[in-house]
Design an enzyme around this catalytic site. Structure first.
Site, short mmCIF file in Angstrom:
data_model
loop_
_atom_site.label_atom_id
_atom_site.label_comp_id
_atom_site.label_asym_id
_atom_site.label_seq_id
_atom_site.Cartn_x
_atom_site.Cartn_y
_atom_site.Cartn_z
N GLU A 30 0.84 -1.21 0.00
CA GLU A 30 0.00 0.00 0.00
C GLU A 30 0.87 1.25 0.00
OE1 GLU A 30 0.13 -2.53 2.09
OE2 GLU A 30 -1.71 -2.78 3.27
N SER A 33 15.08 -45.55 -7.76
CA SER A 33 14.06 -44.52 -7.93
C SER A 33 14.42 -43.50 -9.00
CB SER A 33 13.83 -43.81 -6.61
OG SER A 33 15.03 -43.24 -6.16
N THR A 83 16.68 -40.94 3.07
CA THR A 83 16.75 -40.33 1.74
C THR A 83 18.09 -39.63 1.54
OG1 THR A 83 14.35 -40.06 1.76
CG2 THR A 83 15.54 -38.77 0.15
N LEU A 119 18.79 -30.62 -2.74
CA LEU A 119 17.57 -29.93 -2.30
C LEU A 119 17.57 -28.43 -2.55
CD1 LEU A 119 16.82 -31.75 1.10
CD2 LEU A 119 15.93 -32.29 -1.17
#
Lengths: 369, 369
Positions: free
Chosen positions: A52, A168, A196, A204
């Site tokens: 604003e 995977s 993992t 990541l």
């Protein structure tokens, strides 16, 4: 342009701050006169000017009789910047339209009343649902004083995240993986389980930013040479449980890794305590990326505000393959966790299904853990 | 109406025979004169009149100069009805438009040539892909002399068909289950493994028709009081392997159950032999409904022409829950079975994803079993 069209533009404008405003919400502001836009502003980063204020400063013309559109009730308290309400009042603006009240109890409804007290017309609720969803992290933070938790799954259509050989790479397409990477930019932290880390050694990273990396690692098994330790140790947060090796602890701490000791029973992390700690240190949102056990524990503990399923149109098969959501799971189909407000989109050949888990909370006080 | 619009109507018309024409294909025929439809016909049931013959007989006006539209090349051989080609030639029709050649080697291209030899204009290929897909069962039967195999899975989004307690009632919604039941009407037989019979005692009915029920039951464990034996024993086909109890065998046979003895090694059914037997006895299509092991064995054996995933938007979770596609599965993600030509639709709150598995066949002759 009518009010709805302008507010739609306000939301789009607000989104420009996505990923960098935390712990603040995304806010956009547009000033219009006779249906014509004369100025805009959005909140770029916590500590910088509010939307604003920017819109008012950017105008360059008299705002006498103008109308301000903003997706969130303007603030009325001194934070790192002065209260917007005072600036609006002194600007000459005669009407303010905002989508939702500020969920922050220190602001909620107060600004609205103050504006009205100064003779400014106020209208609320325009695109309220959309505005709330856009700032779902902020609303969770303010209303529950908790970190927003988003789960991510990347699986085959038959619900597997790795084959019977525990392989995977890769199930979803490159396009999906890049999309998922870009989603990290929206969160303050990414969280994974130690398995993992050991199995995949992920970095990541996001695309535009480098979120905190949180690892649940009861026995402090994290390899000192893994990417998370080597690349950005000061971005790494480990939750561990009375680690046996003081030496390893010290090496990690000296590198700048933050380690929190939580009392894990049977190698299982008390997730609510982990999340309370994250909230206290300013992690307002976390993106839980796996693996099967970690995602399953979040579901078992009924902790998840949002969930993303990247689904590859392929069958892995096999009862020894790794299921996407592991751990304990539901005893009966009726106890399964329903996913609401589903949104489905195609990402290349894959699907992304996004939704909001709806947990049934037991009446008894057993849900705590 | 132009040719494309008319042919679209032909396909719709043909579909009226869905589920009852086997082993024949679905065929629709429309006769038009100057772009105006003057007659229609479709094939209702094997043994009854062909679509073209019906359209010609239904016309009631002179067909001199008319145009015949049909989704499949008209037949030129005597079956249970006279050859349509001769009827077309003597009718005065001057042009024939059909979508695909008949895959039946005894007909393929012959009718086309015969029509042309008699001065009739022939156009082929209009909506060819759609026409072939509509009669995918017939094309499989004719081109490979094999039964068409369609797999059905009803799972949670995380790929489970039962909880860790082996509870499966219900995962998908009533609406999905009714939809799946209606799909049985399209197939000659429904197939399940003996574990599903013992666990669920299903009736496996369709809505409009009562398909054959095929059970893979190596040790002849089927309960004599189960619905499949009690309700419609003459519709039950069991594949077993040297059953020990002659008495049970006789009871079943006396009830009208058909039992085929196949040599199962380690309780595992030789699926190709099962399917060859089904083809020989006139089962042109089979709908494999589970359970996890049976569906997995079909995928492992690379036997599936089509697959339907009914997916409920809920998470069951748990690494002990039952996975939708079990048995051995892929060793590496690269060996996963890709699903092509995906079609996704909403069924109430559930999704139905339909597609065509694409198996990689090894170069070596190892794929036999």
């Amino acid at each position: 342009m009518n009010d709805l069209e302008i507010m739609n533009n306000v939301l789009k404008l607000a989104k420009k701050g996505e990923g960098s405003t935390s712990p603040n919400p995304m806010v956009g502001a547009i000033i219009a006169k006779n249906g014509k836009i004369i100025s805009r502003g959005f909140h770029k980063k916590a500590g910088l000017a509010h939307a604003e204020a920017k819109a008012i400063d950017n105008a360059g013309v008299s705002l006498e009789g103008a109308k301000l559109f903003v997706n969130l009730e303007p603030c009325c308290v001194w934070g790192r910047t002065p209260p917007c309400v005072d600036k609006i009042i002194s600007s000459g603006i005669k009407e303010v339209v905002f989508s939702t009240l500020d969920p922050n109890p220190e602001v909620k409804g107060k600004s609205l009343r103050k504006l009205r007290k100064h003779g400014i017309k106020v209208k609320t609720g325009l695109l309220g649902k959309e505005a709330k969803r856009m700032n779902e992290v902020f609303f969770k933070n303010m209303e529950e004083r908790k970190t927003f938790v988003s789960l991510k799954v990347a699986q085959s259509i038959d619900g597997k995240i790795a084959t019977r050989n525990n392989k995977s790479k890769w199930i979803t397409s490159l396009k999906s993986r890049r999309y998922a990477k870009r989603m990290r930019d929206k969160y303050d932290a990414v969280l994974i389980g130690i398995n993992t880390v050991v199995k995949d050694n992920p970095a990541l990273c996001g695309i535009r930013k480098n979120p905190y990396k949180v690892v649940l690692d009861p026995s402090l098994r994290i390899p000192l040479k893994c990417k998370l330790v080597s690349n950005h140790p000061h971005k790494l947060i480990i939750f561990s449980s009375m680690p046996r090796s003081k030496q390893k602890l010290n090496i990690l701490k000296n590198k700048g890794v933050r380690i929190f000791n939580v009392n894990a029973k049977k190698q299982i992390m008390p997730l609510r305590r982990v999340l309370n700690t994250l909230y206290k240190i300013g992690v307002m949102s976390v993106y839980v990326e796996g693996g099967s056990f970690t995602l399953g524990k979040f579901i078992d503990a009924k902790i998840a505000d949002k969930i993303h399923f990247f689904i590859a149109p392929k069958i892995i098969g096999g009862d020894k393959a790794i299921t996407s959501i592991g751990a304990r799971g539901a005893a009966y189909p009726d106890n399964a966790v329903k996913i609401k407000d589903l949104h489905i989109e195609k990402i290349g050949n894959d699907f992304l299904i996004t939704g909001y888990p709806e947990f049934k909370h037991a009446k008894r006080k057993k849900q705590g853990k």
